[in-house]
Motif scaffolding. Structure first.
Motif, PDB file in Angstrom:
ATOM      1  N   CYS A  13       0.874  -1.141   0.135  1.00  0.00           N
ATOM      2  CA  CYS A  13      -0.058  -0.050   0.042  1.00  0.00           C
ATOM      3  C   CYS A  13       0.970   1.284   0.024  1.00  0.00           C
ATOM      4  O   CYS A  13       2.033   1.233   0.916  1.00  0.00           O
ATOM      5  N   CYS A  16       0.366   5.820   2.710  1.00  0.00           N
ATOM      6  CA  CYS A  16       1.083   6.281   4.080  1.00  0.00           C
ATOM      7  C   CYS A  16       2.619   5.869   4.212  1.00  0.00           C
ATOM      8  O   CYS A  16       2.870   4.812   3.582  1.00  0.00           O
ATOM      9  N   HIS A  19       3.783   1.599   4.314  1.00  0.00           N
ATOM     10  CA  HIS A  19       4.064   0.932   3.066  1.00  0.00           C
ATOM     11  C   HIS A  19       3.771  -0.278   3.338  1.00  0.00           C
ATOM     12  O   HIS A  19       4.547  -1.411   3.062  1.00  0.00           O
ATOM     13  N   CYS A  20       2.576  -0.563   4.129  1.00  0.00           N
ATOM     14  CA  CYS A  20       2.044  -2.200   4.458  1.00  0.00           C
ATOM     15  C   CYS A  20       2.393  -3.161   3.237  1.00  0.00           C
ATOM     16  O   CYS A  20       1.900  -2.839   2.214  1.00  0.00           O
ATOM     17  N   CYS A  30      -3.508   0.196   9.223  1.00  0.00           N
ATOM     18  CA  CYS A  30      -4.753   0.977   9.834  1.00  0.00           C
ATOM     19  C   CYS A  30      -5.976   0.259   9.832  1.00  0.00           C
ATOM     20  O   CYS A  30      -7.065   0.951  10.420  1.00  0.00           O
ATOM     21  N   ASN A  79      -3.568   5.131  11.131  1.00  0.00           N
ATOM     22  CA  ASN A  79      -2.303   4.673  10.932  1.00  0.00           C
ATOM     23  C   ASN A  79      -1.156   4.898  11.731  1.00  0.00           C
ATOM     24  O   ASN A  79      -0.050   4.578  11.808  1.00  0.00           O
ATOM     25  N   VAL A 133      -6.809   7.341   5.615  1.00  0.00           N
ATOM     26  CA  VAL A 133      -6.537   5.728   5.431  1.00  0.00           C
ATOM     27  C   VAL A 133      -7.651   5.493   4.431  1.00  0.00           C
ATOM     28  O   VAL A 133      -7.549   4.333   3.840  1.00  0.00           O
TER      29      VAL A 133
HETATM   30  S1  SF4 Z   1      -1.177   1.497   7.375  1.00  0.00           S
HETATM   31 FE1  SF4 Z   1      -3.094   1.674   6.024  1.00  0.00          FE
HETATM   32  S2  SF4 Z   1      -2.810   3.604   4.629  1.00  0.00           S
HETATM   33 FE2  SF4 Z   1      -0.631   3.285   5.673  1.00  0.00          FE
HETATM   34  S3  SF4 Z   1       0.417   1.877   4.456  1.00  0.00           S
HETATM   35 FE3  SF4 Z   1      -0.625   0.404   5.575  1.00  0.00          FE
HETATM   36  S4  SF4 Z   1      -2.468  -0.165   4.658  1.00  0.00           S
HETATM   37 FE4  SF4 Z   1      -1.894   1.828   3.541  1.00  0.00          FE
END
Ligand code: SF4
Length: 283
Positions: A13, A16, A19-20, A30, A79, A133
């Protein structure tokens, strides 16, 4: 499933700085973004946990249409991992924690905002949990709200990548951005990134009305020296940016006593050496 096919189904992702890397069927940190097997989707899109017509001062915004009201909506997820979260029931929650969510499309939300005009409503505020998010919902609603001649207000922790900010900024009229403290160390403790938030604030202040909030937590960010540094940095952008210094009360995972009023007042004095508009909140 082999290791190779597992890796292929994992998607990063880019919303933010976390970068999960999310496996198929999994959620990011999040709890609001999901790998549906092909792409990352905004799982909390249009799923509201709260909706209320609030005074604009409650956002808090002190210098943007004072005395008006704003239709305020929030979903779930965040997040950051602040142990003192004042909204943890929704910010630290996932969808299955709720018995019922209000399913409200952008069209319906915009119609509600227009309907509340006679009550003093100026538009929509995206608030309560971390709105970005689920930035796609903010973007889609904000476009319609602008087209209806009303205002958009965003309340955020500023922990988003620049491409997300650039996508929504044309539709946002005012923001309150949390500045949790003024060091890398504080942001590391809360699971955030200091530089990302500073860049977010600088960029936002160029194109929309920005006010900042620092919640003062005993032992974390209550030193006048740090507050002086913070206020100097804000003044470098614009000394007229309003700063809300708000008082912490025990909540979520923190039992520390509420911040002393005398400490709050000394921090206000320290900030006022560089800033023209400093407000105390929750005192
Ligand atoms: S915390 Fe949520 S918004 Fe941030 S990178 Fe991970 S999945 Fe995406």
């Amino acid at each position: 499933m082999t290791d190779e096919s597992l890796n292929k189904s994992t998607i990063t992702c880019d919303v933010c700085p976390h970068h999960c890397q999310i496996p198929a069927g999994g959620y990011g940190r999040c709890r609001a973004r999901l790998n549906d097997g092909e792409k990352i989707i905004c799982a909390n899109y249009g799923k509201l946990t709260s909706i209320a017509l609030d005074p604009i001062e409650k956002k808090p915004l002190a210098c943007f249409h004072p005395g008006s009201k704003v239709l305020s909506v929030g979903s779930y997820g965040c997040n950051l991992s602040c142990p003192f979260c004042q909204n943890y029931e929704i910010a630290a929650a996932k969808e299955s924690d709720f018995h019922r969510l209000y399913e409200i499309s952008p069209e319906k939300l915009c119609a509600l905002a227009v309907q509340e005009k006679p009550s003093g409503n100026i538009g929509v505020a995206y608030t309560y949990n971390e709105a970005l998010v689920g930035y796609e919902y903010v973007r889609d609603c904000a476009m319609l709200v602008h087209a209806a001649g009303m205002k958009n207000v965003l309340v955020t922790n500023g922990t988003a990548e620049m491409h997300v900010l650039e996508e929504i900024l044309p539709y946002i009229d005012a923001m309150n951005i949390d500045l949790k403290g003024f060091s890398d160390d504080i942001y590391k403790k809360l699971g955030g990134d200091f530089e990302t938030v500073r860049n977010f604030i600088k960029r936002s202040a160029k194109d929309c009305h920005v006010e900042l909030t620092t919640l003062i937590v005993p032992g974390l960010n209550d030193s006048p020296e740090d507050m002086k540094k913070e206020a100097e940095w804000i003044a470098g952008i614009d000394p007229a940016i309003p700063l809300h210094i708000t008082r912490y009360f025990p909540r979520y995972k923190m039992n520390e006593r509420a911040t002393d009023i005398a400490v709050m007042e000394s921090l206000k004095t320290a900030a006022e050496e560089n800033l023209k508009r400093v407000f105390l909140g929750n005192v």
